[in-house]
Write a protein that holds these residues in place. Structure first.
Motif, PDB file in Angstrom:
ATOM      1  N   PRO A 174      42.334  57.348  32.295  1.00 20.01           N
ATOM      2  CA  PRO A 174      42.126  55.961  32.733  1.00 20.01           C
ATOM      3  C   PRO A 174      43.454  55.264  32.996  1.00 20.01           C
ATOM      4  CG  PRO A 174      41.729  56.188  30.380  1.00 20.01           C
ATOM      5  CD  PRO A 174      41.892  57.576  30.912  1.00 20.01           C
ATOM      6  N   GLY A 175      43.422  54.186  33.750  1.00 16.61           N
ATOM      7  CA  GLY A 175      44.619  53.480  34.185  1.00 16.61           C
ATOM      8  C   GLY A 175      45.627  53.144  33.100  1.00 16.61           C
ATOM      9  N   PRO A 176      45.215  52.560  31.962  1.00 21.05           N
ATOM     10  CA  PRO A 176      46.188  52.164  30.939  1.00 21.05           C
ATOM     11  C   PRO A 176      47.035  53.314  30.413  1.00 21.05           C
ATOM     12  CG  PRO A 176      44.069  51.112  30.549  1.00 21.05           C
ATOM     13  CD  PRO A 176      43.847  52.115  31.647  1.00 21.05           C
ATOM     14  N   GLN A 177      46.513  54.547  30.436  1.00 18.86           N
ATOM     15  CA  GLN A 177      47.254  55.702  29.932  1.00 18.86           C
ATOM     16  C   GLN A 177      48.130  56.349  30.996  1.00 18.86           C
ATOM     17  OE1 GLN A 177      44.832  58.755  28.233  1.00 18.86           O
ATOM     18  NE2 GLN A 177      44.380  57.622  26.372  1.00 18.86           N
ATOM     19  N   ASN A 178      47.893  56.004  32.240  1.00 17.65           N
ATOM     20  CA  ASN A 178      48.470  56.758  33.343  1.00 17.65           C
ATOM     21  C   ASN A 178      49.992  56.776  33.315  1.00 17.65           C
ATOM     22  OD1 ASN A 178      48.932  57.671  36.221  1.00 17.65           O
ATOM     23  ND2 ASN A 178      46.700  57.591  36.150  1.00 17.65           N
ATOM     24  N   ASP A 179      50.605  55.620  33.241  1.00 19.03           N
ATOM     25  CA  ASP A 179      52.069  55.543  33.292  1.00 19.03           C
ATOM     26  C   ASP A 179      52.711  56.234  32.090  1.00 19.03           C
ATOM     27  OD1 ASP A 179      51.945  54.183  35.680  1.00 19.03           O
ATOM     28  OD2 ASP A 179      52.119  52.191  34.765  1.00 19.03           O
ATOM     29  N   MET A 180      52.108  56.053  30.918  1.00 21.97           N
ATOM     30  CA  MET A 180      52.651  56.668  29.714  1.00 21.97           C
ATOM     31  C   MET A 180      52.587  58.191  29.802  1.00 21.97           C
ATOM     32  SD  MET A 180      51.479  56.122  25.734  1.00 21.97           S
ATOM     33  CE  MET A 180      51.586  54.334  25.949  1.00 21.97           C
ATOM     34  N   LEU A 181      51.457  58.706  30.295  1.00 26.09           N
ATOM     35  CA  LEU A 181      51.306  60.149  30.421  1.00 26.09           C
ATOM     36  C   LEU A 181      52.307  60.712  31.428  1.00 26.09           C
ATOM     37  CD1 LEU A 181      49.876  62.801  29.833  1.00 26.09           C
ATOM     38  CD2 LEU A 181      48.132  62.180  31.523  1.00 26.09           C
ATOM     39  N   LYS A 182      52.472  60.038  32.557  1.00 24.45           N
ATOM     40  CA  LYS A 182      53.419  60.516  33.567  1.00 24.45           C
ATOM     41  C   LYS A 182      54.843  60.565  33.017  1.00 24.45           C
ATOM     42  CE  LYS A 182      50.785  59.045  37.643  1.00 24.45           C
ATOM     43  NZ  LYS A 182      50.729  58.105  38.786  1.00 24.45           N
ATOM     44  N   GLN A 183      55.227  59.565  32.231  1.00 27.58           N
ATOM     45  CA  GLN A 183      56.568  59.569  31.641  1.00 27.58           C
ATOM     46  C   GLN A 183      56.725  60.728  30.670  1.00 27.58           C
ATOM     47  OE1 GLN A 183      59.295  57.481  32.427  1.00 27.58           O
ATOM     48  NE2 GLN A 183      60.211  59.187  31.300  1.00 27.58           N
ATOM     49  N   ASP A 184      55.683  60.988  29.871  1.00 24.09           N
ATOM     50  CA  ASP A 184      55.734  62.104  28.926  1.00 24.09           C
ATOM     51  C   ASP A 184      55.830  63.435  29.662  1.00 24.09           C
ATOM     52  OD1 ASP A 184      55.638  60.378  26.838  1.00 24.09           O
ATOM     53  OD2 ASP A 184      53.629  60.943  26.133  1.00 24.09           O
ATOM     54  N   ILE A 185      55.150  63.558  30.790  1.00 30.51           N
ATOM     55  CA  ILE A 185      55.199  64.794  31.570  1.00 30.51           C
ATOM     56  C   ILE A 185      56.610  65.032  32.089  1.00 30.51           C
ATOM     57  CG2 ILE A 185      54.404  65.905  33.693  1.00 30.51           C
ATOM     58  CD1 ILE A 185      51.725  64.378  33.246  1.00 30.51           C
ATOM     59  N   ALA A 186      57.235  63.995  32.641  1.00 30.81           N
ATOM     60  CA  ALA A 186      58.600  64.122  33.138  1.00 30.81           C
ATOM     61  C   ALA A 186      59.549  64.519  32.011  1.00 30.81           C
ATOM     62  CB  ALA A 186      59.037  62.818  33.789  1.00 30.81           C
ATOM     63  N   ASN A 187      59.405  63.896  30.846  1.00 31.17           N
ATOM     64  CA  ASN A 187      60.246  64.239  29.700  1.00 31.17           C
ATOM     65  C   ASN A 187      60.019  65.682  29.261  1.00 31.17           C
ATOM     66  OD1 ASN A 187      61.260  61.632  29.651  1.00 31.17           O
ATOM     67  ND2 ASN A 187      59.831  60.921  28.085  1.00 31.17           N
ATOM     68  N   PHE A 188      58.773  66.121  29.311  1.00 32.31           N
ATOM     69  CA  PHE A 188      58.439  67.482  28.904  1.00 32.31           C
ATOM     70  C   PHE A 188      59.195  68.504  29.754  1.00 32.31           C
ATOM     71  CE2 PHE A 188      55.776  71.302  29.074  1.00 32.31           C
ATOM     72  CZ  PHE A 188      55.519  71.537  27.737  1.00 32.31           C
ATOM     73  N   PHE A 189      59.169  68.329  31.055  1.00 30.58           N
ATOM     74  CA  PHE A 189      59.858  69.276  31.929  1.00 30.58           C
ATOM     75  C   PHE A 189      61.380  69.175  31.785  1.00 30.58           C
ATOM     76  CE2 PHE A 189      55.727  69.423  34.064  1.00 30.58           C
ATOM     77  CZ  PHE A 189      55.587  70.797  34.203  1.00 30.58           C
ATOM     78  N   THR A 190      61.880  68.003  31.466  1.00 30.15           N
ATOM     79  CA  THR A 190      63.314  67.848  31.241  1.00 30.15           C
ATOM     80  C   THR A 190      63.759  68.644  30.016  1.00 30.15           C
ATOM     81  OG1 THR A 190      63.367  65.642  32.232  1.00 30.15           O
ATOM     82  CG2 THR A 190      65.154  66.207  30.732  1.00 30.15           C
ATOM     83  N   TYR A 191      63.026  68.520  28.919  1.00 30.28           N
ATOM     84  CA  TYR A 191      63.393  69.202  27.684  1.00 30.28           C
ATOM     85  C   TYR A 191      63.164  70.714  27.775  1.00 30.28           C
ATOM     86  CZ  TYR A 191      63.952  64.793  25.161  1.00 30.28           C
ATOM     87  OH  TYR A 191      64.384  63.566  24.736  1.00 30.28           O
ATOM     88  N   CYS A 192      62.131  71.125  28.494  1.00 27.50           N
ATOM     89  CA  CYS A 192      61.801  72.546  28.551  1.00 27.50           C
ATOM     90  C   CYS A 192      62.665  73.330  29.534  1.00 27.50           C
ATOM     91  CB  CYS A 192      60.329  72.726  28.935  1.00 27.50           C
ATOM     92  SG  CYS A 192      59.178  72.231  27.655  1.00 27.50           S
ATOM     93  N   GLY A 193      63.338  72.612  30.440  1.00 23.81           N
ATOM     94  CA  GLY A 193      64.121  73.331  31.433  1.00 23.81           C
ATOM     95  C   GLY A 193      63.236  74.238  32.266  1.00 23.81           C
TER      96      GLY A 193
END
Length: 284
Positions: free
Chosen positions: A73-92
């Protein structure tokens, strides 16, 4: 045969202590799925769990990770997208695949490719084939697996479930890989979680999406209807299919979901870790 081990929607359930990583290593798999097909909260929590507890293990063994993200749902969208970007940054480069389950997240994934060399997979939720085990006559028919036109040119693979004894993949472009889930077929899923609802007073269970505390990880349910057995876990409803399947084209990858091992194992051990995902392909 490429076989991946699917920890999505289940990684937080099993509390095996130091036996957790040993179990993953004993599977013989070199790719592990993390995240969720149905729940944004679970997806974010499992990404955090992975970074804190499993990333070192993945790097040490040169394994690879596929991240599964749900429609949220909309309220979670931005937070989830930020977490996804961080995930790929940390995992290389160890996280190199992203499974999306709606067109909004597909667009986000395409934007993400500007910064990270990730392959995009169309998740199993895109598949709208009939999947209700209470009608066995459908399981005997040949199922034509459709490939939505909007996915063309945007994904490198598509996921399917073993919904019948014969699967026809002729609608899928030759350059698109086919990844097949087993032994459980997802039947349906939704935004409301019966496990979260159970901890709230009568009349308030589904109002305003209250905090859940991941109560889905405290238990699961099995129900039977018309000789069909259903597994209720989190926001998903599943059924097991051990019927041998004939394919018009052999899938490029099988994705094993260890529900039986994680849900039905003792709390301090994984039962029979030598029963690897590879050995379970005998039923496919």
């Amino acid at each position: 045969m490429d076989i991946a081990y699917n920890l999505s929607d289940i990684s937080l359930y099993y509390n095996g202590g130091s036996a957790y990583t040993q179990h993953l290593k004993d599977t013989g798999c070199s790719r592990f799925y993390i995240g969720s097909y149905f729940c944004g909260k679970y997806c974010m929590r499992s990404m955090n769990f992975f970074l804190q507890n499993l990333l070192g293990f993945i790097m040490e063994n040169q394994f690879r990770v596929t991240l599964v993200i749900p429609s949220v749902p909309g309220p979670q969208n931005d937070m989830l997208k930020q977490d996804i970007a961080n995930f790929f940054t940390y995992c290389g480069g160890y996280a190199d695949e992203l499974v999306v389950n709606d067109y909004g997240m597909l667009q986000f994934a395409r934007q993400l490719q500007t910064f990270y060399p990730v392959r995009i997979t169309a998740g199993r939720i895109f598949s709208k084939n009939f999947r209700d085990p209470r009608y066995p006559e459908y399981e005997k028919e040949t199922t034509l697996v459709f490939f939505p036109e909007m996915l063309r040119g945007n994904v490198s693979a598509i996921e399917v479930d073993l919904t019948s004894s014969k699967l026809d993949f002729t609608e899928i472009d030759d350059d698109i890989q086919i990844h097949a889930h087993y032994p459980y077929v997802y039947v349906t899923g939704g935004q409301n979680c019966q496990f979260a609802a159970a901890i709230h007073p009568v009349g308030q269970q589904f109002i305003g999406r209250p905090g859940c505390g991941l109560s889905c990880m405290n238990g699961y349910m099995e129900t039977t209807a018309e000789d069909a057995v259903f597994l209720h876990l989190g926001k998903g409803l599943y059924t097991r299919n051990d019927t041998p399947v004939i394919y018009s084209k052999t899938p490029d990858r099988f994705i094993y979901w260890p529900a039986d091992e994680f849900l039905k194992a003792e709390s301090d051990t994984v039962s029979e870790t030598q029963e690897t995902a590879h050995e379970n392909t005998d039923a496919v």
